[in-house]
Scaffold this active site. Structure first.
Site, short mmCIF file in Angstrom:
data_model
loop_
_atom_site.label_atom_id
_atom_site.label_comp_id
_atom_site.label_asym_id
_atom_site.label_seq_id
_atom_site.Cartn_x
_atom_site.Cartn_y
_atom_site.Cartn_z
NE ARG A 23 32.51 37.88 43.09
CZ ARG A 23 32.14 39.17 42.99
NH1 ARG A 23 31.23 39.65 43.80
NH2 ARG A 23 32.65 39.95 42.06
NE ARG A 69 37.24 41.22 31.79
CZ ARG A 69 36.47 40.17 32.11
NH1 ARG A 69 37.01 38.98 32.27
NH2 ARG A 69 35.17 40.31 32.28
CD GLU A 75 39.20 38.29 25.75
OE1 GLU A 75 37.95 38.24 25.74
OE2 GLU A 75 39.86 37.94 26.72
CG HIS A 116 37.11 35.59 28.04
ND1 HIS A 116 37.25 36.95 28.04
CD2 HIS A 116 36.50 35.30 29.22
CE1 HIS A 116 36.75 37.45 29.15
NE2 HIS A 116 36.29 36.46 29.88
N1 LIG Z 1 38.18 34.35 32.38
C1 LIG Z 1 36.91 34.47 32.69
O1 LIG Z 1 36.04 33.92 32.04
C2 LIG Z 1 36.51 35.27 33.90
C3 LIG Z 1 35.31 34.94 34.53
C4 LIG Z 1 34.97 35.66 35.66
C5 LIG Z 1 35.78 36.68 36.13
N2 LIG Z 1 36.92 36.99 35.49
C6 LIG Z 1 37.81 38.05 36.00
O2 LIG Z 1 38.17 37.72 37.33
C7 LIG Z 1 38.16 38.92 38.11
C8 LIG Z 1 37.92 38.57 39.57
O3 LIG Z 1 36.60 38.13 39.76
P1 LIG Z 1 36.01 37.99 41.25
O4 LIG Z 1 34.61 37.58 41.11
O5 LIG Z 1 36.93 37.17 42.08
O6 LIG Z 1 36.09 39.50 41.73
P2 LIG Z 1 36.21 40.04 43.22
O7 LIG Z 1 35.85 41.47 43.16
O8 LIG Z 1 35.46 39.14 44.15
O9 LIG Z 1 37.76 39.88 43.55
C9 LIG Z 1 38.77 40.66 42.98
C10 LIG Z 1 39.82 40.90 44.05
O10 LIG Z 1 40.91 41.57 43.45
C11 LIG Z 1 41.41 42.49 44.42
N3 LIG Z 1 42.26 43.50 43.80
C12 LIG Z 1 41.90 44.70 43.27
N4 LIG Z 1 43.00 45.34 42.86
C13 LIG Z 1 44.06 44.54 43.13
C14 LIG Z 1 45.46 44.66 42.94
N5 LIG Z 1 46.00 45.75 42.40
N6 LIG Z 1 46.25 43.64 43.33
C15 LIG Z 1 45.72 42.52 43.89
N7 LIG Z 1 44.41 42.37 44.12
C16 LIG Z 1 43.59 43.36 43.73
C17 LIG Z 1 40.16 43.05 45.07
O11 LIG Z 1 40.45 43.64 46.33
C18 LIG Z 1 39.31 41.80 45.19
O12 LIG Z 1 39.49 41.15 46.44
C19 LIG Z 1 37.06 39.76 37.47
O13 LIG Z 1 37.27 41.13 37.69
C20 LIG Z 1 37.16 39.41 36.02
O14 LIG Z 1 38.00 40.33 35.39
C21 LIG Z 1 37.30 36.30 34.37
O1 LIG Z 2 33.99 38.50 34.04
C1 LIG Z 2 33.24 37.55 33.68
O2 LIG Z 2 32.32 37.14 34.38
C2 LIG Z 2 33.53 36.89 32.36
O3 LIG Z 2 34.88 36.95 32.10
C3 LIG Z 2 33.00 37.63 31.18
O4 LIG Z 2 32.13 38.62 31.49
C4 LIG Z 2 32.46 36.76 30.06
O5 LIG Z 2 32.42 35.41 30.41
P1 LIG Z 2 31.18 34.50 30.01
O6 LIG Z 2 30.01 34.93 30.84
O7 LIG Z 2 30.99 34.69 28.55
O8 LIG Z 2 31.65 33.12 30.36
#
Ligand SMILES: NC(=O)c1ccc[n+]([C@@H]2O[C@H](COP(=O)([O-])OP(=O)(O)OC[C@H]3O[C@@H](n4cnc5c(N)ncnc54)[C@H](O)[C@@H]3O)[C@@H](O)[C@H]2O)c1
Ligand SMILES: O=C(O)[C@H](O)[C@H](O)COP(=O)(O)O
Length: 328
Positions: free
Chosen positions: A159, A242, A271, A290
């Protein structure tokens, strides 16, 4: 305790303004339980009364599940559940888990671009220098870069990764991506201008590498000394995924030695980071706490998405974005 009232614990300690958003959006028949301090003893005491819990940024520890006898639903505020959900404990009790993608891809992709610009144009560094009375007006002209035309590698094309690719469209980047589990349809690859490659090629070619993959056993410290050694010396690394995906000590070594040029980091391990985190001593890293998903717009979308799911759960309807714990 009224049997008709559902008690929903918001596990993170937050300002009253955040609690007010949740209270306003929760369906009738639900009461929000909140914390008065960032205190685990209070968390455990309130879990004892909770029918559902909203997790993240605070996480539900495995040992707390046994102390939550009424708990039936864990609703994630966001999406990143891997590595921070007590799966065996929830599965054993039949407690259900749902994530909440509402608003996340838009807001995190914007933050990834903000960090790209901050690194490519040295914005925090020039700001800090000006406040010290230093004018870096000419010094950075041979090192700052446009985003336009760069080769950008996205690791994890889900996504958020695909939202980053879409947001990069006006910048005419050369796009590469790595995702072992997901290939974009060919038409979309062409439309976005992103080609699926192996990690080696992405590391070798990319001037910006941006991480959007989950924290799993397989991705733990995927970015290590060895990985940085395979990257371009002028590369910028962005991590809004992460902390555990990157070996922070190795990143600090790579930044200090000039193995890569710069990094923009939103997530840490642990964190908050320890005060002696080696990244704090470097001026070629831009740090945010974060907050990639931390805007009022995203918060409202998350509140709306999660409370709608909580309503579905207590009406006995199908949940959106449920994680099938039995299948893991
Ligand atoms: N910083 C923040 O505040 C924040 C907010 C939201 C999400 N996130 C992080 O972002 C990540 C992604 O979110 P998303 O909604 O896009 O998830 P998602 O599940 O839609 O996409 C993750 C993608 O990573 C791929 N993947 C899995 N293992 C992999 C690998 N070894 N190498 C390359 N690709 C790989 C999966 O196939 C998938 O297409 C979450 O898991 C979360 O850890 C961080
Ligand atoms: O993976 C996520 O959606 C976020 O990294 C995490 O869970 C916390 O982010 P927040 O909802 O506090 O912005």
């Amino acid at each position: 305790m009224s049997e008709n009232l559902h008690r929903i614990l918001y596990l993170s300690y937050a300002p009253e303004a955040v609690y007010a958003m949740w209270r306003k959006a929760l369906p009738e028949g639900c009461e929000l339980l909140t914390l008065t301090a960032n205190d685990d003893a209070e968390r455990v005491a309130k879990l004892a009364e909770a029918d559902a819990v909203i997790v993240a940024p605070a996480v539900l520890r495995p040992e707390w599940v046994a102390q939550a006898p009424r708990l039936k639903l864990v609703q994630h505020q966001g999406v990143g559940w891997q590595g921070e959900t007590p799966i065996p404990e929830l599965r054993a009790r039949g407690i259900r888990l749902a994530i909440n993608p509402s608003g996340t891809a838009d807001v995190v992709s914007e933050h990834a671009l903000a960090l790209m610009f901050a690194c490519l144009r040295h914005i925090p560094r020039t700001d800090a220098a000006m406040r010290r009375g230093e004018w870096l007006g000419t010094a950075l002209r041979t090192v700052s870069r446009n985003l336009r035309g760069r080769t950008v590698g996205i690791v994890g094309m889900g996504r958020i990764g695909s939202a980053v690719a879409a947001l990069l469209q006006p910048f005419k980047v050369r796009g590469l991506y790595v995702d072992p589990y997901q290939k974009l349809p060919e038409g979309l690859e062409l439309a976005l201008g992103f080609r699926r490659v192996e990690l080696d090629e992405l590391l070798r070619e990319s001037e910006v590498v941006t991480l959007h993959l989950p924290a799993t056993r397989e991705t733990h410290h995927l970015f290590s000394d060895d990985t940085f050694a395979r990257m371009r010396r002028d590369a910028v690394l962005i991590n809004c995924a992460r902390g555990a995906v990157v070996d922070e000590a190795a990143l600090a070594r790579a930044l200090a030695a000039g193995t890569i040029r710069a990094a923009g980091i939103d997530v840490f391990e642990p964190e908050p980071p320890r005060p002696d985190n080696p990244l704090f001593a470097l001026d070629n890293v831009v740090l945010t706490p974060h907050v990639a998903a931390g805007t009022l717009d995203a918060m409202q979308a998350k509140v709306d998405g999660a409370t709608a799911n909580i309503g579905r759960f207590f009406r006995g309807e199908a949940l959106q974005d449920e994680i099938d714990l039995a299948a893991l």
